[in-house]
Design an enzyme around this catalytic site. Sequence first.
Site, short mmCIF file in Angstrom:
data_model
loop_
_atom_site.label_atom_id
_atom_site.label_comp_id
_atom_site.label_asym_id
_atom_site.label_seq_id
_atom_site.Cartn_x
_atom_site.Cartn_y
_atom_site.Cartn_z
N SER A 1 0.70 -1.03 -0.05
CA SER A 1 0.12 -0.06 0.01
C SER A 1 0.97 1.22 0.12
O SER A 1 2.00 1.32 0.61
CB SER A 1 -0.83 0.21 1.34
OG SER A 1 -1.60 1.23 1.50
N GLY A 2 0.34 2.28 -0.85
CA GLY A 2 1.07 3.65 -0.59
C GLY A 2 0.37 4.73 0.28
O GLY A 2 0.63 5.95 0.38
N ASP B 1 -8.06 -4.27 0.37
CA ASP B 1 -8.77 -3.26 -0.28
C ASP B 1 -10.17 -3.16 0.49
O ASP B 1 -10.67 -3.93 1.28
CB ASP B 1 -9.28 -3.80 -1.86
CG ASP B 1 -9.55 -2.55 -2.63
OD1 ASP B 1 -8.87 -1.40 -2.69
OD2 ASP B 1 -10.55 -2.76 -3.56
N SER B 2 -10.48 -1.84 0.64
CA SER B 2 -11.56 -1.56 1.54
C SER B 2 -12.37 -0.19 0.99
O SER B 2 -11.67 0.44 0.13
CB SER B 2 -10.82 -1.25 2.93
OG SER B 2 -9.80 -0.12 2.96
N GLY C 1 -9.62 9.72 5.29
CA GLY C 1 -10.81 9.18 4.46
C GLY C 1 -11.82 9.60 5.05
O GLY C 1 -12.12 10.95 5.22
N ARG D 1 -11.09 -3.05 9.44
CA ARG D 1 -9.75 -3.67 9.07
C ARG D 1 -9.23 -4.47 10.15
O ARG D 1 -8.74 -5.64 10.15
CB ARG D 1 -8.76 -2.53 8.81
CG ARG D 1 -7.47 -2.79 7.90
CD ARG D 1 -6.81 -1.83 7.40
NE ARG D 1 -7.49 -1.02 6.36
CZ ARG D 1 -7.95 0.20 6.22
NH1 ARG D 1 -7.91 0.96 7.60
NH2 ARG D 1 -8.75 0.61 5.19
#
Length: 198
Positions: free
Chosen positions: A7-8, A68-69, A154, A182
Amino acid sequence: MKLVLASGNAGKLKELQAMLAGLPLQIVAQGDLGVSDVPETGLTFVENALIKARHACASTGLPALADDSGLIVDALDGAPGLYSARYAGSPTNDAANNAKLLEALRDVPAERRTARFYAVIVLLRHANDPQPLICEGSWEGEILDELRGSHGFGYNPLFLDTVLQQTAAEMAPDLKNAMSHRAKALQLLKQKLATVIQ
């Protein structure tokens, strides 16, 4: 075991590293190994997580963990869903995404603003792993009509946990890391990891 986090997203990396602390893992962010993000061309959360993990494995030769979420809003037929990070377009921008979500729900009454965060976490032992470990979790709540709180990233300031009556952005990081989608997926992964960590 050395493991690459595929992930970035700095916020996501921080969360995952905190949740995996204590396991016998040496966790390295893909960016620290010179691995760039890969286009997420899948049509499901699982496909996108597999694409990211496979890319990190192939690039480094190490096992990789990817997630992925997204946020699934019932009144919007599941949007922003798979496109949560890019809801307002690219490059990704949390403020723009939140503004677009508020606009989309402007005329939706509180009782119809139900939503959930959903996450899939995938662990690949190598790029061609035929049996990836796949775990999922969800976090039920609703979408507020204004931002509340300063923690997280987010959609956290708009997502209300209706049991605790706090947004994800109002929660202390430790509490959020215990409640989140998560966290639930990672708890399952920790159980499965016992079978692969030697």
